[in-house]
Design an enzyme around this catalytic site. Structure first.
Site, PDB file in Angstrom:
ATOM      1  N   PHE A   1      29.419   4.081  12.738  1.00  0.00           N
ATOM      2  CA  PHE A   1      30.207   3.403  13.772  1.00  0.00           C
ATOM      3  C   PHE A   1      31.552   4.101  13.943  1.00  0.00           C
ATOM      4  O   PHE A   1      32.613   3.508  13.856  1.00  0.00           O
ATOM      5  CB  PHE A   1      30.354   1.930  13.415  1.00  0.00           C
ATOM      6  CG  PHE A   1      30.638   1.062  14.617  1.00  0.00           C
ATOM      7  CD1 PHE A   1      29.919   1.215  15.797  1.00  0.00           C
ATOM      8  CD2 PHE A   1      31.612   0.082  14.568  1.00  0.00           C
ATOM      9  CE1 PHE A   1      30.171   0.421  16.906  1.00  0.00           C
ATOM     10  CE2 PHE A   1      31.881  -0.722  15.664  1.00  0.00           C
ATOM     11  CZ  PHE A   1      31.161  -0.544  16.842  1.00  0.00           C
TER      12      PHE A   1
ATOM     13  N   THR B   1      25.363   8.867  12.760  1.00  0.00           N
ATOM     14  CA  THR B   1      26.136   9.240  11.573  1.00  0.00           C
ATOM     15  C   THR B   1      26.580  10.697  11.736  1.00  0.00           C
ATOM     16  O   THR B   1      26.213  11.367  12.691  1.00  0.00           O
ATOM     17  CB  THR B   1      25.318   9.060  10.273  1.00  0.00           C
ATOM     18  OG1 THR B   1      24.211   9.960  10.274  1.00  0.00           O
ATOM     19  CG2 THR B   1      24.810   7.625  10.127  1.00  0.00           C
TER      20      THR B   1
ATOM     21  N   LYS C   1      23.199  16.218  15.396  1.00  0.00           N
ATOM     22  CA  LYS C   1      22.560  17.525  15.582  1.00  0.00           C
ATOM     23  C   LYS C   1      21.727  17.971  14.383  1.00  0.00           C
ATOM     24  O   LYS C   1      20.746  18.693  14.541  1.00  0.00           O
ATOM     25  CB  LYS C   1      23.643  18.588  15.838  1.00  0.00           C
ATOM     26  CG  LYS C   1      24.321  18.450  17.183  1.00  0.00           C
ATOM     27  CD  LYS C   1      25.581  19.280  17.258  1.00  0.00           C
ATOM     28  CE  LYS C   1      26.708  18.571  16.592  1.00  0.00           C
ATOM     29  NZ  LYS C   1      28.017  18.644  17.169  1.00  0.00           N
TER      30      LYS C   1
ATOM     31  N   GLU D   1      19.374  13.503  23.820  1.00  0.00           N
ATOM     32  CA  GLU D   1      20.121  14.207  24.871  1.00  0.00           C
ATOM     33  C   GLU D   1      21.560  14.536  24.427  1.00  0.00           C
ATOM     34  O   GLU D   1      22.101  15.589  24.737  1.00  0.00           O
ATOM     35  CB  GLU D   1      20.160  13.341  26.141  1.00  0.00           C
ATOM     36  CG  GLU D   1      20.876  13.959  27.320  1.00  0.00           C
ATOM     37  CD  GLU D   1      20.161  15.184  27.889  1.00  0.00           C
ATOM     38  OE1 GLU D   1      19.017  15.059  28.331  1.00  0.00           O
ATOM     39  OE2 GLU D   1      20.770  16.272  27.886  1.00  0.00           O
TER      40      GLU D   1
ATOM     41  N   VAL E   1      23.324  18.024  22.612  1.00  0.00           N
ATOM     42  CA  VAL E   1      23.804  19.245  23.280  1.00  0.00           C
ATOM     43  C   VAL E   1      24.516  18.826  24.564  1.00  0.00           C
ATOM     44  O   VAL E   1      23.941  18.136  25.413  1.00  0.00           O
ATOM     45  CB  VAL E   1      22.625  20.199  23.634  1.00  0.00           C
ATOM     46  CG1 VAL E   1      23.146  21.468  24.315  1.00  0.00           C
ATOM     47  CG2 VAL E   1      21.825  20.551  22.389  1.00  0.00           C
TER      48      VAL E   1
ATOM     49  N   GLY F   1      40.665  15.771  19.359  1.00  0.00           N
ATOM     50  CA  GLY F   1      39.401  15.178  18.922  1.00  0.00           C
ATOM     51  C   GLY F   1      38.158  15.975  19.298  1.00  0.00           C
ATOM     52  O   GLY F   1      37.044  15.463  19.217  1.00  0.00           O
TER      53      GLY F   1
ATOM     54  N   GLU G   1      34.917  19.490  15.056  1.00  0.00           N
ATOM     55  CA  GLU G   1      34.128  18.800  14.033  1.00  0.00           C
ATOM     56  C   GLU G   1      35.050  18.440  12.868  1.00  0.00           C
ATOM     57  O   GLU G   1      36.154  18.987  12.742  1.00  0.00           O
ATOM     58  CB  GLU G   1      33.025  19.734  13.509  1.00  0.00           C
ATOM     59  CG  GLU G   1      32.004  20.161  14.546  1.00  0.00           C
ATOM     60  CD  GLU G   1      31.132  19.006  15.033  1.00  0.00           C
ATOM     61  OE1 GLU G   1      30.360  18.469  14.234  1.00  0.00           O
ATOM     62  OE2 GLU G   1      31.227  18.656  16.221  1.00  0.00           O
TER      63      GLU G   1
ATOM     64  N   LYS H   1      23.043  24.024  18.158  1.00  0.00           N
ATOM     65  CA  LYS H   1      22.629  23.636  19.510  1.00  0.00           C
ATOM     66  C   LYS H   1      21.579  24.625  20.042  1.00  0.00           C
ATOM     67  O   LYS H   1      20.654  24.222  20.754  1.00  0.00           O
ATOM     68  CB  LYS H   1      23.855  23.548  20.423  1.00  0.00           C
ATOM     69  CG  LYS H   1      24.734  22.348  20.039  1.00  0.00           C
ATOM     70  CD  LYS H   1      26.106  22.391  20.665  1.00  0.00           C
ATOM     71  CE  LYS H   1      26.944  21.168  20.260  1.00  0.00           C
ATOM     72  NZ  LYS H   1      28.366  21.302  20.579  1.00  0.00           N
TER      73      LYS H   1
ATOM     74  N   GLY I   1      33.199  13.905  23.533  1.00  0.00           N
ATOM     75  CA  GLY I   1      34.023  12.808  24.064  1.00  0.00           C
ATOM     76  C   GLY I   1      33.390  11.464  23.767  1.00  0.00           C
ATOM     77  O   GLY I   1      32.177  11.330  23.724  1.00  0.00           O
TER      78      GLY I   1
HETATM   79  N1  HSE Z   1      32.854  20.011  17.904  1.00  0.00           N
HETATM   80  C1  HSE Z   1      31.967  20.020  19.023  1.00  0.00           C
HETATM   81  C2  HSE Z   1      32.590  20.886  20.123  1.00  0.00           C
HETATM   82  C3  HSE Z   1      31.728  18.600  19.489  1.00  0.00           C
HETATM   83  O1  HSE Z   1      33.744  21.297  19.976  1.00  0.00           O
HETATM   84  O2  HSE Z   1      31.926  21.168  21.105  1.00  0.00           O
HETATM   85  C4  HSE Z   1      30.453  18.381  20.232  1.00  0.00           C
HETATM   86  O3  HSE Z   1      29.294  18.788  19.545  1.00  0.00           O
END
Ligand code: HSE
Length: 346
Positions: A10, A101, A130, A154, A157, A211, A214, A229, A326
Site C-alpha cells: 500500500f 509490492t 516488474k 499493463e 511498462v 519520486g 526506484e 521492461k 506516477g
Molecule cells: N523508476 C522508474 C522510472 C519508475 O524512472 O521510469 C517506473 O518504472
C-alpha cells in the site's frame, strides 16, 4: 459485475489506485456496471485490514493521513487485522489480487510467490510489479490458464500509457519486427537536465525528490529498470522469454554533462534507448545510451516522459508517448486491467 479486491503493498501505487476507485465510483458503476469492493489491504509497514463486506476506502485514506499507517481505521464489527500477504491471499474472499509490492530485480520476491499463490488458488492477479513478470510471466500465465483466471500487468511498462494492450488489440495483425523506446523516466530526466546544464548528481537528486527514481536508483541509472521492461516486452509482444544476461545493458552513469552538451551542439540528443529486434539469430534485446538525430521520434522526448516505437510489417512505425511513472498514472494502469477483467477483454 463486482470485483472483490485484495491490495498487497500500500505504497504510492496502491494508494493512487484507491483514490481513483473512490473518485470514479459512480462513473465506473454507471458506464461499465463495475463495482469494486476492496475487501483487504496488506502492507508490511502500514499494517493490514480485512473485512468480507468491503473496506470503507474513505476511512482507509483518513487513517493513512492521520498516522501514516492503517492503525486508525475504525474497529467495525467483522474487521480482521494483522493478516500477512500470503494469509490475505489464502483466507480472504478476494477474487482478484492487486500485487503492488516493491520490485525486486534479483529474484522477483516476495511478489513472485504472491502471484503464484493467488493464481494457484484461482484468483486473478493484476500487478505493477516488474520482478515477477520479467522473470516468470510464462510460468504465471500457465498457472492462470490452469486455474481459469487471468494475470494482467499493463502498469509494469510505461505505467498507464497503454503499450502492452495496444500491441495486443489495435496493432493486432501486424508482425512486430522490433521496438525501440525510452522506458526509464529517471535516466531521461537526468539526460534532459544535463542537456540544460545540470550535473549528473544534481539531476539524480531532483529525480529522487520528484519520486521518479526506484528505491535504489542504481536500477535506473545503470539501466536495470529498462532491462526488466525489455524482458517483459519480449514476452508480451514477441512471446519469447529472454534471460537478463542476454539483454546487453549499459546505463548512463559514465555520460558527462560535457558529452551531452557537445552532442546537442552537433544536433544530437543523448537517450537511454531500450530495444528489441528480430534478427536471424532470434530476438535481440538491448539497453544502451545512443546519440539520436533530431528527426528521430525519440529525440524530442524530454523529462520523465517515456515513449515506445513499434515497427509493424503492416502499420509501419507507430510511436506512443506518455507517462512512465506516477501515482495516478500507475494507479490508472491497475484500473484499466481491472476493467478488462470485468469486460472479459484483452
Ligand atoms: N523508476 C522508474 C522510472 C519508475 O524512472 O521510469 C517506473 O518504472
Amino acid at each position: 459485475m463486482t470485483l472483490r479486491l485484495a491490495i498487497l503493498g500500500f505504497g504510492t501505487v496502491g494508494q493512487g489506485f484507491v483514490e481513483i476507485l473512490l473518485r470514479k465510483r459512480e462513473f465506473l458503476a454507471r458506464e461499465f456496471g463495475a463495482v469494486f469492493s476492496v475487501v483487504a489491504i496488506a502492507d508490511l509497514a502500514k499494517g493490514s485490514l480485512y473485512h468480507p463486506d468491503g473496506l470503507d476506502l474513505g476511512a482507509v485514506l483518513n487513517a493513512l493521513k492521520t498516522t501514516g499507517d492503517l492503525s486508525h481505521y475504525p474497529d467495525v464489527p467483522g474487521l480482521v487485522r494483522g493478516l500477512d500477504s500470503l494469509a490475505t491471499i489464502r483466507t480472504t474472499t478476494a477474487d482478484t489480487i492487486i500485487e503492488a509490492t516493491f520490485t525486486n530485480v534479483e529474484d522477483g520476491q516476495p511478489g513472485l510467490d504472491h502471484c503464484r499463490e493467488a493464481l494457484t488458488l484461482g484468483k486473478n492477479v493484476v500487478t505493477t510489479n516488474k520482478g515477477p513478470i520479467a522473470l516468470k510471466l510464462q510460468e504465471l500465465q500457465s498457472l492462470a490458464h490452469q486455474s481459469g483466471v487471468r494475470i494482467l500487468y499493463e502498469g509494469t511498462v510505461m505505467s498507464g500509457t497503454p503499450v502492452i494492450r495496444l500491441a495486443a488489440t489495435a496493432l493486432a495483425g501486424n508482425r512486430i519486427e522490433g521496438v525501440r523506446g525510452i522506458l526509464n523516466g529517471t535516466s531521461n530526466y537526468i539526460l534532459t537536465r544535463m542537456q540544460e546544464g545540470s550535473t549528473f548528481r544534481d539531476a539524480l537528486a531532483e529525480a529522487q525528490k520528484l519520486g521518479y527514481a526506484e528505491a535504489d536508483p542504481t536500477n535506473d541509472v545503470d539501466g536495470y529498470d529498462a532491462q526488466y521492461k525489455v524482458m517483459i516486452l519480449a514476452q508480451a509482444l514477441f512471446g519469447a522469454e529472454i534471460l537478463r544476461q542476454d539483454v546487453a545493458c549499459t546505463g548512463i552513469r559514465s555520460i558527462t554533462r560535457e558529452a551531452v552538451q557537445e552532442a546537442l551542439r552537433e544536433g544530437g540528443r543523448y537517450k537511454l534507448v531500450a530495444s528489441l529486434e528480430r534478427t536471424v539469430d532470434g530476438l535481440r534485446g538491448r539497453v544502451q545510451p545512443e546519440i539520436l538525430p533530431e528527426e528521430d521520434p525519440l529525440a524530442g522526448i524530454s523529462g520523465a516522459t517515456n515513449a515506445l516505437t513499434f515497427r509493424g510489417d503492416l502499420s509501419g512505425s507507430v510511436t506512443v508517448v506518455g507517462a512512465g511513472a506516477g501515482r495516478v498514472e500507475t494507479g490508472y494502469a491497475l484500473l484499466a486491467d481491472c476493467l478488462s477483467l470485468i469486460r472479459g477483454q484483452i
